[in-house]
Design a protein around this motif. Structure first.
Motif, PDB file in Angstrom:
ATOM      1  N   GLY A 188      15.758  29.387 -17.962  1.00 11.55           N
ATOM      2  CA  GLY A 188      15.628  30.435 -17.040  1.00 11.55           C
ATOM      3  C   GLY A 188      15.767  29.724 -15.811  1.00 11.55           C
ATOM      4  O   GLY A 188      16.027  28.612 -15.450  1.00 11.55           O
ATOM      5  N   GLY A 189      15.148  30.804 -14.448  1.00 11.42           N
ATOM      6  CA  GLY A 189      15.330  30.197 -13.329  1.00 11.42           C
ATOM      7  C   GLY A 189      15.964  30.839 -12.217  1.00 11.42           C
ATOM      8  O   GLY A 189      15.868  31.969 -12.148  1.00 11.42           O
ATOM      9  N   PRO A 190      16.763  30.066 -11.253  1.00 12.69           N
ATOM     10  CA  PRO A 190      17.143  28.712 -11.292  1.00 12.69           C
ATOM     11  C   PRO A 190      15.808  27.763 -11.395  1.00 12.69           C
ATOM     12  O   PRO A 190      14.772  28.203 -10.712  1.00 12.69           O
ATOM     13  N   GLY A 191      15.802  26.512 -11.929  1.00 11.73           N
ATOM     14  CA  GLY A 191      14.701  25.630 -12.388  1.00 11.73           C
ATOM     15  C   GLY A 191      13.514  26.182 -13.152  1.00 11.73           C
ATOM     16  O   GLY A 191      12.395  25.444 -12.761  1.00 11.73           O
ATOM     17  N   GLY A 192      13.645  26.905 -14.088  1.00 11.28           N
ATOM     18  CA  GLY A 192      12.585  27.174 -15.008  1.00 11.28           C
ATOM     19  C   GLY A 192      12.614  26.795 -16.413  1.00 11.28           C
ATOM     20  O   GLY A 192      13.556  27.596 -17.068  1.00 11.28           O
ATOM     21  N   PRO A 193      12.210  26.009 -16.712  1.00 12.38           N
ATOM     22  CA  PRO A 193      12.091  25.625 -18.451  1.00 12.38           C
ATOM     23  C   PRO A 193      11.314  26.450 -19.044  1.00 12.38           C
ATOM     24  O   PRO A 193      10.306  27.073 -18.351  1.00 12.38           O
TER      25      PRO A 193
ATOM     26  N   HIS B 124      14.183  22.575 -26.124  1.00 13.92           N
ATOM     27  CA  HIS B 124      13.835  22.992 -24.770  1.00 13.92           C
ATOM     28  C   HIS B 124      14.568  22.121 -23.775  1.00 13.92           C
ATOM     29  O   HIS B 124      14.152  20.866 -23.721  1.00 13.92           O
ATOM     30  N   TRP B 125      15.387  22.559 -22.648  1.00 14.63           N
ATOM     31  CA  TRP B 125      15.938  21.907 -22.034  1.00 14.63           C
ATOM     32  C   TRP B 125      15.413  22.018 -20.627  1.00 14.63           C
ATOM     33  O   TRP B 125      15.585  23.144 -20.083  1.00 14.63           O
ATOM     34  N   HIS B 126      14.958  20.767 -20.165  1.00  9.77           N
ATOM     35  CA  HIS B 126      14.718  20.753 -18.675  1.00  9.77           C
ATOM     36  C   HIS B 126      15.842  20.365 -17.663  1.00  9.77           C
ATOM     37  O   HIS B 126      16.084  19.298 -17.607  1.00  9.77           O
ATOM     38  N   GLN B 127      16.513  21.528 -17.227  1.00  9.26           N
ATOM     39  CA  GLN B 127      17.904  21.114 -16.673  1.00  9.26           C
ATOM     40  C   GLN B 127      17.729  20.396 -15.451  1.00  9.26           C
ATOM     41  O   GLN B 127      16.567  20.407 -14.845  1.00  9.26           O
ATOM     42  N   PRO B 128      18.672  20.048 -14.715  1.00  8.48           N
ATOM     43  CA  PRO B 128      18.373  19.002 -13.298  1.00  8.48           C
ATOM     44  C   PRO B 128      17.757  20.005 -12.397  1.00  8.48           C
ATOM     45  O   PRO B 128      18.051  21.382 -12.192  1.00  8.48           O
TER      46      PRO B 128
ATOM     47  N   PHE C  62      12.810  17.328 -12.872  1.00 10.60           N
ATOM     48  CA  PHE C  62      12.478  17.314 -11.467  1.00 10.60           C
ATOM     49  C   PHE C  62      11.612  16.275 -11.203  1.00 10.60           C
ATOM     50  O   PHE C  62      11.844  15.300 -10.194  1.00 10.60           O
ATOM     51  N   GLY C  63      10.461  15.966 -12.150  1.00  7.56           N
ATOM     52  CA  GLY C  63       9.519  15.242 -11.903  1.00  7.56           C
ATOM     53  C   GLY C  63      10.129  13.636 -11.842  1.00  7.56           C
ATOM     54  O   GLY C  63      10.036  12.592 -11.053  1.00  7.56           O
ATOM     55  N   ALA C  64      10.942  13.511 -13.039  1.00  5.81           N
ATOM     56  CA  ALA C  64      11.497  12.309 -13.218  1.00  5.81           C
ATOM     57  C   ALA C  64      12.548  11.885 -11.954  1.00  5.81           C
ATOM     58  O   ALA C  64      12.846  10.298 -11.861  1.00  5.81           O
ATOM     59  N   ALA C  65      13.003  12.671 -11.207  1.00  5.11           N
ATOM     60  CA  ALA C  65      14.120  12.592 -10.117  1.00  5.11           C
ATOM     61  C   ALA C  65      13.184  12.301  -8.713  1.00  5.11           C
ATOM     62  O   ALA C  65      13.865  12.554  -7.875  1.00  5.11           O
ATOM     63  N   LYS C  66      11.872  11.904  -8.829  1.00  2.00           N
ATOM     64  CA  LYS C  66      11.016  11.972  -7.762  1.00  2.00           C
ATOM     65  C   LYS C  66      10.947  13.198  -6.849  1.00  2.00           C
ATOM     66  O   LYS C  66      10.959  12.842  -5.816  1.00  2.00           O
TER      67      LYS C  66
ATOM     68  N   ARG D 141       0.251  17.190 -13.926  1.00  4.11           N
ATOM     69  CA  ARG D 141       1.426  16.915 -13.351  1.00  4.11           C
ATOM     70  C   ARG D 141       2.595  17.534 -13.895  1.00  4.11           C
ATOM     71  O   ARG D 141       3.638  18.142 -12.909  1.00  4.11           O
ATOM     72  N   ASP D 142       2.820  17.663 -15.320  1.00  2.43           N
ATOM     73  CA  ASP D 142       3.840  18.634 -15.503  1.00  2.43           C
ATOM     74  C   ASP D 142       3.944  20.107 -15.020  1.00  2.43           C
ATOM     75  O   ASP D 142       5.098  20.484 -14.702  1.00  2.43           O
ATOM     76  N   VAL D 143       2.652  20.635 -14.731  1.00  3.09           N
ATOM     77  CA  VAL D 143       2.864  21.913 -14.471  1.00  3.09           C
ATOM     78  C   VAL D 143       3.162  21.883 -12.962  1.00  3.09           C
ATOM     79  O   VAL D 143       3.883  22.795 -12.419  1.00  3.09           O
ATOM     80  N   TYR D 144       2.544  20.823 -12.087  1.00  3.89           N
ATOM     81  CA  TYR D 144       2.933  20.711 -10.829  1.00  3.89           C
ATOM     82  C   TYR D 144       4.467  20.667 -10.620  1.00  3.89           C
ATOM     83  O   TYR D 144       5.211  21.280  -9.743  1.00  3.89           O
ATOM     84  N   ASP D 145       5.048  19.798 -11.438  1.00  2.85           N
ATOM     85  CA  ASP D 145       6.590  19.545 -11.401  1.00  2.85           C
ATOM     86  C   ASP D 145       7.236  20.861 -11.724  1.00  2.85           C
ATOM     87  O   ASP D 145       8.500  21.161 -11.037  1.00  2.85           O
ATOM     88  N   LEU D 146       6.779  21.640 -12.749  1.00  3.07           N
ATOM     89  CA  LEU D 146       7.428  22.733 -13.163  1.00  3.07           C
ATOM     90  C   LEU D 146       7.333  23.700 -11.847  1.00  3.07           C
ATOM     91  O   LEU D 146       8.641  24.271 -11.570  1.00  3.07           O
TER      92      LEU D 146
END
Length: 274
Positions: free
Chosen positions: A1-6, A25-29, A35-39, A179-184
């Protein structure tokens, strides 16, 4: 979902799907852990098409990992637009596509959705909602805040769509840290701004899937809440009637809205299995 909503926060409501299916479950760019992994940055050149290409890479990986010839793709809301792009691009990878909260033409959909939710607010005598909706007026919206006002009241009238329930779901998701919740949350906000824009002048606003063409090589199913005031079922039904696919079917979820995929997870699974 989203944009940006895993959908990791919906892993528990969808747990029963895993009796019958392998669920990825796909965490899209621009979303969640990606998003977290991309700083916590979003590439300025990111487009709907580039995210769909990323989805194709994920599908190729899954086919190899699962030793399968093809997989099923389920797209929710914004994800339903990505899914249509993906099956048009690489039909060889997919058994079928299931869209829910199916996006078609953003401008048409927003206009119909506004009329639906304003009518519902008046019928319920919800004068706060009526005042808010009349203040922003019908689309096209001039700001992301105006879209947010519509979404606020569209979600108020359906099960499972409240912000508290969604936030709690993220905290309860498997293997999820603070941290995951913050990145989400931050990824969702950045992605919304990237694809809608603060002035509603970015690519998602102009989306119309009919531009991709009428012909599909993959079965297309739309499983839609009939009380969906985000992506109206009458718009997605017209789109499905218009396309040409090997098999196609519209299945309405009575009493469900935009979040029918999770509020009616058992019913949705039964439909997919059928």
């Amino acid at each position: 979902g989203g944009p940006g909503g895993p959908m990791v926060g919906q892993a528990l409501p969808l747990l029963e799907w895993e009796r019958d299916l392998v669920v990825a479950h796909w965490h899209q760019p621009g979303a969640g852990r990606t998003f977290g992994a991309a700083k916590r940055t979003i590439d300025a050149t990111m487009t709907i098409e580039s995210i769909a290409r990323d989805g194709i890479l994920v599908a190729e990986y899954l086919v190899k990992r699962l030793n399968a010839k093809r997989i099923v793709i389920v797209g929710w809301s914004w994800g339903s637009a990505l899914g249509i792009h993906m099956i048009k691009s690489r039909p060889d990878l997919f058994v079928a596509f299931f869209g829910t909260g199916q996006v078609v033409d953003m401008r048409e959909g927003e206009s119909v959705a506004y009329t639906r939710v304003l009518r519902k607010a008046r019928q319920l005598g919800d004068m706060d909602a009526v005042a808010d909706l009349e203040r922003i007026g019908p689309p096209p919206y001039g700001s992301l805040d105006e879209l947010g006002t519509h979404r606020k009241w569209a979600g108020a009238y359906e099960e499972y769509a409240s912000i508290p329930s969604l936030v709690v779901a993220e905290f309860l998701a498997p293997r999820t840290s603070l941290r995951d919740v913050y990145d989400l949350i931050t990824g969702l906000m950045r992605s919304q701004n990237h694809f809608y824009g603060s002035s509603m002048d970015r690519p998602f606003v102009d989306l119309d899937l009919r531009r991709l063409g009428q012909r599909f090589e993959v079965p297309v199913f739309v499983v839609q809440g009939l009380e969906d005031d985000y992506t109206p079922p009458e718009v997605s039904r017209r789109y499905l009637n218009w396309i040409d696919a090997p098999v196609k079917e519209f299945v309405g979820l009575q009493g469900a809205g935009h979040f029918g995929i999770v509020s009616r997870a058992s019913e949705f699974l039964a439909i997919m299995n059928e």
